[in-house]
Design a protein around this motif. Structure first.
Motif, mmCIF file in Angstrom:
data_model
loop_
_atom_site.group_PDB
_atom_site.id
_atom_site.type_symbol
_atom_site.label_atom_id
_atom_site.label_comp_id
_atom_site.label_asym_id
_atom_site.label_seq_id
_atom_site.Cartn_x
_atom_site.Cartn_y
_atom_site.Cartn_z
ATOM 1 N N ARG A 82 0.832 -1.207 0.000
ATOM 2 C CA ARG A 82 0.000 0.000 0.000
ATOM 3 C C ARG A 82 0.862 1.251 0.000
ATOM 4 N NH1 ARG A 82 -2.508 3.709 3.456
ATOM 5 N NH2 ARG A 82 -4.732 4.094 2.997
ATOM 6 N N ASP A 83 1.900 1.267 0.836
ATOM 7 C CA ASP A 83 2.801 2.423 0.884
ATOM 8 C C ASP A 83 3.492 2.636 -0.459
ATOM 9 O OD1 ASP A 83 2.110 2.803 3.503
ATOM 10 O OD2 ASP A 83 3.898 1.838 4.327
ATOM 11 N N ALA A 84 3.899 1.535 -1.104
ATOM 12 C CA ALA A 84 4.574 1.642 -2.389
ATOM 13 C C ALA A 84 3.640 2.196 -3.455
ATOM 14 C CB ALA A 84 5.112 0.271 -2.811
ATOM 15 N N LEU A 85 2.383 1.756 -3.451
ATOM 16 C CA LEU A 85 1.410 2.253 -4.428
ATOM 17 C C LEU A 85 1.120 3.733 -4.218
ATOM 18 C CD1 LEU A 85 -1.115 -0.736 -4.517
ATOM 19 C CD2 LEU A 85 0.373 0.013 -6.379
ATOM 20 N N LEU A 86 0.998 4.145 -2.971
ATOM 21 C CA LEU A 86 0.741 5.561 -2.694
ATOM 22 C C LEU A 86 1.933 6.417 -3.126
ATOM 23 C CD1 LEU A 86 -1.027 5.378 0.790
ATOM 24 C CD2 LEU A 86 -2.052 5.826 -1.449
ATOM 25 N N ALA A 87 3.143 5.911 -2.920
ATOM 26 C CA ALA A 87 4.322 6.647 -3.373
ATOM 27 C C ALA A 87 4.350 6.736 -4.895
ATOM 28 C CB ALA A 87 5.598 5.966 -2.861
ATOM 29 N N LEU A 88 3.922 5.662 -5.566
ATOM 30 C CA LEU A 88 3.846 5.684 -7.033
ATOM 31 C C LEU A 88 2.816 6.696 -7.502
ATOM 32 C CD1 LEU A 88 4.641 4.384 -9.766
ATOM 33 C CD2 LEU A 88 2.772 2.760 -9.419
ATOM 34 N N ARG A 89 1.660 6.729 -6.839
ATOM 35 C CA ARG A 89 0.626 7.701 -7.214
ATOM 36 C C ARG A 89 1.117 9.126 -7.015
ATOM 37 N NH1 ARG A 89 -5.240 8.908 -4.432
ATOM 38 N NH2 ARG A 89 -3.849 9.676 -2.816
ATOM 39 N N THR A 90 1.787 9.391 -5.921
ATOM 40 C CA THR A 90 2.321 10.731 -5.670
ATOM 41 C C THR A 90 3.293 11.146 -6.763
ATOM 42 O OG1 THR A 90 2.073 10.457 -3.273
ATOM 43 C CG2 THR A 90 3.621 12.148 -4.035
ATOM 44 N N ALA A 91 4.089 10.192 -7.244
ATOM 45 C CA ALA A 91 5.132 10.511 -8.226
ATOM 46 C C ALA A 91 4.580 10.738 -9.619
ATOM 47 C CB ALA A 91 6.180 9.394 -8.246
#
Length: 579
Positions: free
Chosen positions: A36-45
């Motif tokens: 989940r953290d990785a996906l949110l970081a991807l969305r932010t980027a």
């Protein structure tokens, strides 16, 4: 610590453990929370506009995300196709999805290098990055993806050579590197025992002989390169022949440059001659005629829209009482529009007799010529849907300029398709507001909304109608003025929107679709959804038509679903390389 103060060894061990836990990053824990953290970081980027419900788990409805079954769920699929993603993917995002099996980010605008930690996705089997702007070399960690079966990296800006490290990917069945900036020779020892699909076409700096292991592939796998041997022409037999070939190539390049300069000089000379004649004609007018100019007739005005600037440059100031302040403002406004699906306005010529707009050259031909011209192409449904999506994005961007902002002349001949047929551009925006009543479209053209009576006043809802006709044209393969065999420009035939409705009402829906796409497997539902959208856009009453923002969103979902089916078919044993 005070001098002489001692702690027992057990306390020191506990202190060391606490320190390590404090400095270790959370993402090393391979669980759903880390995903989940990785996906949110991807969305932010790259995709802050993605509408994910953060109150629920990624496995419970996050668009484009799928998880493994069972109590210990992990993210195993990320499919964000044609989602307008842009920016660079940083380390610590995709690389932290360690259970990922499928990653599909096709047809976005992601730039920068492929993340260096992609090798951490040790379960990855299907990788689709086609149609982005990735650059740089393929990262070293990529070659540790031992389970990888299909890699489509085509249509990017990757550089460097095709490494012999690919031999480490023993399960690789498909490798598509088409349309990048790769260079150098293909490794002679390239050996991928399960490889069935391979393509390095349109990498102009790849040269040398085709390796023996690839010699049995078709020539289309190597088009647009400097390779030789195998299915291509034989390689030169000696260094002298290679030297002659290089000299010939250099001579051809010099010849092309000289020819281009000559053409440019001729064009400039013609322009100078035209302007000179007009000026002499203006100077020879009588005093009475000259007075008429100052009483409101427009002189010749040449204007250049400066890319990336708000200002414009013009040859001379018009008279104080000239009739064009509104026209002038519109031309500044047009030059300021910038979008990936709108060709940039470079210059315009405006006079009483002529009104010309000069746009960037952006594609290989209009949609009309691709569908109906002498060299009409067999475009599959997904390609047609992507063209519709790109055009919808361009028109929606124009409409985003305010309630009165519209294109005014949407038709297939004003939609220019890219050379790779993976995108499109909406041209001639704003032209209808500049040409006056003389430019009013003929009643038989078939694109004009029924409520439009003045080509200079076209509402956004009228644009939606015209776009809907284009959608129906894409699906049926029929020109709007030839919906029936006896239709014609004179208006004797039934227009396309009415013809489609009549066929659907009689429950002969399958007869609507172009024969090229009518029998395509797996996308019947998506074709019906796009047909329904085209019919909604061409409703007779403007209030019943959707907005272009809604149209864009719905076509985006259709493209995503059609692409997902293509991905599924390829992961389910299909040998297609077009996923």
């Amino acid at each position: 610590m005070a001098p002489g103060l001692r702690f027992p060894p057990a306390f020191a061990l506990v202190q060391l453990v606490v320190t390590l836990l404090a400095v270790l990053p959370r993402h090393v824990v391979p669980d759903l929370a880390g995903d989940r953290d990785a996906l949110l970081a991807l969305r932010t980027a790259v995709g802050s506009h993605l509408k994910w419900d953060l109150s629920v788990s990624p496995c419970q409805g996050w668009q484009g995300v799928s998880c493994s079954p069972g109590p210990n769920q992990r993210v195993v699929e990320v499919r964000l196709v044609a989602k307008s993603l842009s920016g660079q993917i940083p380390v610590g995002t995709v690389g932290n999805l360690t259970a990922l099996q499928t990653l599909s980010l096709r047809f976005n605008a992601i730039s920068g290098p492929i993340p260096a930690d992609i090798g951490s996705c040790t379960e990855l089997r299907w990788l689709y990055l086609k149609g982005n702007r990735f650059d740089g070399d393929i990262p070293e960690s990529f070659f540790s993806l031992a389970l990888l079966k299909k890699a489509d990296l085509s249509g990017n800006r990757l550089t460097g050579g095709v490494s012999s490290e690919f031999n480490k990917l023993g399960n690789l069945a498909t490798l598509n590197l088409e349309g990048n900036n790769l260079n150098g020779a293909l490794p002679s020892g390239l050996d991928l025992p399960k490889l069935t699909q391979f393509n390095v076409s349109y990498n102009g700096q790849i040269d040398g002989p085709v390796p023996a292991s690839l010699a049995g592939l078709p020539a289309s796998a190597f088009l647009g390169t400097a390779l030789c041997g195998g299915p291509l022409a034989a390689c030169p037999n000696s260094d002298s022949e290679a030297h002659k070939s290089r000299k010939l190539t250099l001579g051809a390049i010099v010849g092309i440059i000289i020819a281009a300069l000559v053409v440019l000089i001729v064009i400039l000379s013609i322009c100078v001659l035209i302007f000179s004649r007009r000026r002499r004609a203006a100077a020879g007018r009588s005093t009475e005629a000259a007075a008429d100019v100052h009483e409101g007739t427009e002189p010749i005005t040449v204007t250049v829209a400066m890319t990336g600037r708000d200002a414009v440059k013009r040859s001379h100031s018009p008279p104080a009482r000239r009739r064009g302040p509104m026209t002038w403002r519109r031309l500044v406004a047009l030059g300021a529009l910038r979008h990936d699906n709108l060709p940039g306005l470079r210059a315009y010529f405006y006079s009483k007799e002529e009104k010309l707009l000069v746009f960037d050259f952006v594609g290989a031909g209009s949609l009309s010529s691709l569908l109906h011209g002498s060299g009409a192409e067999r475009l599959d449904f997904t390609t047609r849907a992507r063209i519709a999506l790109a055009a919808a994005r361009g028109v929606a961007f124009i409409h985003g300029g305010g309630p009165k902002a519209s294109h005014g002349s949407i038709k297939a001949s004003n939609i220019v398709v890219s050379g790779k047929r993976d995108s499109a551009y909406v041209a001639d925006y704003g032209l209808a507001q500049l040409v006056g009543t003389a430019g009013l479209p003929k009643r038989g053209t078939g694109y004009r909304a029924p409520e439009v009576t003045d080509a200079r006043v076209v509402s956004q809802k009228a644009d939606v109608y015209s776009f809907g006709v284009v959608v129906l044209e894409l699906l049926t393969g029929r020109a709007p003025t030839h919906a029936l065999p006896d239709g014609g420009a004179g208006g004797s035939g039934v227009d396309l929107a009415r013809w489609v409705r009549s066929v659907v009402q009689e429950e002969w829906t399958s007869e609507v679709f172009d024969s090229v796409i009518g029998s395509e497997p797996r996308v019947e539902e998506e074709m019906m959804r796009l047909l329904q959208l085209g019919m909604e856009c061409t409703e007779q009453h403007p209030d019943r038509r959707p907005t272009m923002a809604e149209v864009e969103a719905r076509i985006e979902r259709i493209v995503e679903d059609a692409s997902r089916r293509a991905d599924f078919s390829s992961t389910d044993g299909s040998r297609s390389v077009s996923a």
